[in-house]
Structures are given as structure tokens and as C-alpha cells.
Enzyme design. Structure first.
Site, short mmCIF file in Angstrom:
data_model
loop_
_atom_site.label_atom_id
_atom_site.label_comp_id
_atom_site.label_asym_id
_atom_site.label_seq_id
_atom_site.Cartn_x
_atom_site.Cartn_y
_atom_site.Cartn_z
N GLY A 179 2.66 -0.88 4.03
CA GLY A 179 2.87 0.33 4.37
C GLY A 179 4.47 0.48 3.76
N GLY A 180 4.93 1.03 4.50
CA GLY A 180 6.19 1.94 4.68
C GLY A 180 6.82 1.36 3.25
N GLU B 228 -5.26 -4.68 10.41
CA GLU B 228 -3.82 -3.76 10.61
C GLU B 228 -4.78 -2.56 12.07
OE1 GLU B 228 -2.47 -3.05 6.91
OE2 GLU B 228 -4.03 -1.05 7.33
N GLU C 294 -6.76 4.71 8.00
CA GLU C 294 -6.47 6.39 7.58
C GLU C 294 -8.09 7.00 6.92
OE1 GLU C 294 -2.98 5.11 5.63
OE2 GLU C 294 -1.93 4.93 7.34
N HIS D 90 -9.48 0.87 4.96
CA HIS D 90 -8.12 1.49 5.47
C HIS D 90 -8.37 2.54 6.39
CE1 HIS D 90 -4.11 2.57 6.97
NE2 HIS D 90 -4.12 1.60 6.04
N SER E 130 3.55 -2.26 10.55
CA SER E 130 5.29 -2.17 10.85
C SER E 130 5.67 -3.42 10.38
CB SER E 130 5.25 -2.05 11.90
OG SER E 130 5.31 -0.41 12.35
N ASN F 8 1.02 -1.15 -0.18
CA ASN F 8 -0.06 0.00 0.49
C ASN F 8 0.57 0.97 0.05
OD1 ASN F 8 -1.76 2.23 0.49
ND2 ASN F 8 -2.53 0.89 2.53
N TRP F 9 0.98 1.44 -1.17
CA TRP F 9 2.11 3.08 -1.26
C TRP F 9 1.41 4.24 -0.62
CZ3 TRP F 9 3.76 2.91 -7.82
CH2 TRP F 9 4.14 2.09 -7.50
N LYS F 10 0.52 4.26 -0.05
CA LYS F 10 -0.43 5.05 0.68
C LYS F 10 -0.36 6.40 -0.71
CE LYS F 10 -0.03 3.13 4.88
NZ LYS F 10 -0.18 3.40 6.39
N GLY G 24 2.54 2.39 10.64
CA GLY G 24 3.22 3.48 10.72
C GLY G 24 4.15 3.78 11.73
#
Ligand code: 13P
Length: 253
Positions: free
Chosen positions: A233-234, A167, A97, A95, A212, A9-11, A173
Site C-alpha cells: 500500500g503506502g 493481509e 477496506e 480488499h 505495512s 496498491n495505490w488505493k 496502514g
């Protein structure tokens, strides 16, 4: 045995130049990784680029959000059919967010999930508790409440065509990963919850862990019986890390 899925997930990250460099490094790095599905969920404007770079490779791609509406006067929205037009297989819905920052309720998420299925996409339905929920002992009821409107609107059988991502919000993150045991407990709970409606679908549905995940902790997480891969993610912004994570999900690893 469930095949594992690792989805990046590049966000809201990337440029044409960085996406190209990332995918051109990732595709050859994954060429010999067998028995695992890998996908990238990119921002809308880059879906054409991702389609061009990933077509004919083993990697699938998708988006990070979808409108609950089919078409029409919904300024700023993107429909499931539009995502299909760009070759998307997956779309993330719900998600944390989007729930926390953009006011998406579990009812809206259920509508988006239904819209994704109707368009022929595989929704990746995100659920997960906040730290306050966990500390109050509410992890299971919170997750159940997030699943309930989806089960009510689309039925348990719909999960034959969907993916779930657990999640925990406190692990996203933050560098704080749920321990494999903490994650496993919630994954097993999710499967049990679905099994009360449809045992066969509950056994087959992929339940991913997100929060993470890195090259250094992926293998332990993916070693748990109910963890069927990850939503990354990251670390998905780094080709080497993503390749290590995908390799950790391969039965050959
Ligand atoms: P991080 O891997 O950066 O913690 O993000 C997880 C996530 O939100 C994936 O959807």
C-alpha cells in the site's frame, strides 16, 4: 520454485502529475531487477495513463475492484472486460477496506473473483483477520470462511489462475507488520487449506503478504518459505521504497 510477485496498491491516491513522476522513476529503477514480477494496481480513471506509461516495460498493471456483473444497467460499476480493454492483467478483489467500508461480503467477493477470471484477469484475492479475530484465536477460521465461498463457486483449480494476498487488517496502514513467523504461519495454513482440495494448485499458487511492507522489512518477509511476494500500500507510492521492495523479492538479491 514459485516466482515472486510484488504488486502496488495505490488505493485512492494519485493525480496525473504524481502518477507520471512515480512511474517515470519506478520503471528505470526496476529495469535490472530480474526474476520477480512487479505490478501496479491503480484507480480506474488512471488506468489509461498507467497503460500508456507501462506498456513495453516489464511491469504489469491492474485495478483495485471489479463488478461481479458483465454489462448493463449497473450505474457506477466497472466490468472485467473494461479492465481488459485497458490492458489490465490483475484485479484486487475482497480488499479488507472494501469488505469493511463498502459492505462486500465473502459471497460478493466470490462473485467478483469469478467475474475477473471469466474476463481473463488474474484476481488477487485478499483475506485476513482483524485484531479482535486474532486475539480471540480465530485467525484460521476467519481466513477459511473468506476462502470457502470462492472455493465453492469457482473450485480449487481456479487458483491456478489467481493470486492470494494475506493481509491482516491490524497490519494495514498501521505501521505494525506481522512478524515473518506470524505471516508464514497463516500462509502455510492457506496453502494447507487449498491442498485439501487440490495439492498441485496449492503448491503453485502465489500467496502474497500485505500490511505495512516497507523496504526495511521486505527481505525478511520474502525469505519465508510460503511468502511469495507482497501487496504494497503506502510504500508503493514511493518509487525508491517500491524499488527496494521489488529488489528484495528478486532471487538475485
Ligand atoms: P499498507 O502497505 O499501506 O499497510 O497497505 C497494505 C494494503 O492494504 C495493500 O493492499
Amino acid at each position: 520454485m514459485r516466482i515472486k510477485l510484488v504488486a502496488g496498491n495505490w488505493k485512492m491516491n494519485g493525480t496525473l502529475a504524481t502518477n507520471q513522476a512515480l512511474l517515470q522513476a519506478l520503471v528505470p529503477a526496476l529495469a535490472r531487477v530480474v526474476g520477480v514480477k512487479c505490478a501496479i494496481c491503480a484507480p480506474f480513471p488512471y488506468l489509461a495513463q498507467v497503460q500508456q506509461l507501462l506498456s513495453g516495460t516489464g511491469l504489469a498493471w491492474g485495478a483495485q475492484n471489479v463488478s461481479q456483473f458483465d454489462a448493463g444497467a449497473y450505474t457506477g460499476e466497472v466490468s472485467g472486460a473494461m479492465l481488459v480493454d485497458f490492458g489490465c492483467r490483475y484485479v484486487i478483489v475482497g480488499h479488507s477496506e472494501r469488505r469493511a467500508l463498502f459492505g462486500e461480503t465473502s459471497e460478493t467477493v466470490a462473485e467478483k473473483y469469478a467475474a475477473a477470471l471469466k474476463a481473463g484477469l488474474t484476481p488477487i484475492l485478499c483475506v485476513g483477520e482483524t485484531l479482535a479475530d486474532r486475539e480471540a484465536g480465530y485467525t484460521e477460521p476467519v481466513v477459511a470462511a473468506q476462502l470457502a465461498p470462492v472455493l465453492a463457486a469457482s473450485g480449487a483449480q481456479s487458483f491456478a489462475h489467481a493470486v492470494i494476498a494475506y493481509e491482516p487488517v491490524w497490519a494495514i496502514g498501521t505501521g505494525k507488520t506481522a512478524t515473518p513467523e506470524q505471516a508464514q504461519a497463516v500462509h502455510a495454513y492457506i496453502r494447507t487449506r487449498l491442498a485439501t482440495h487440490d495439492a498441485a494448485v496449492a503448491e503453485k499458487v502465489q500467496v502474497l503478504y500485505g500490511g505495512s511492507v516497507k523496504g526495511s522489512n521486505a527481505a525478511q518477509l520474502f525469505g519465508m518459505p510460503d511468502i511469495d511476494g507482497g501487496l504494497i500500500g503506502g510504500a508503493s507510492l514511493d518509487a525508491n521504497e517500491m524499488a527496494v521492495i521489488c529488489r528484495a523479492a528478486s532471487p538475485a538479491s
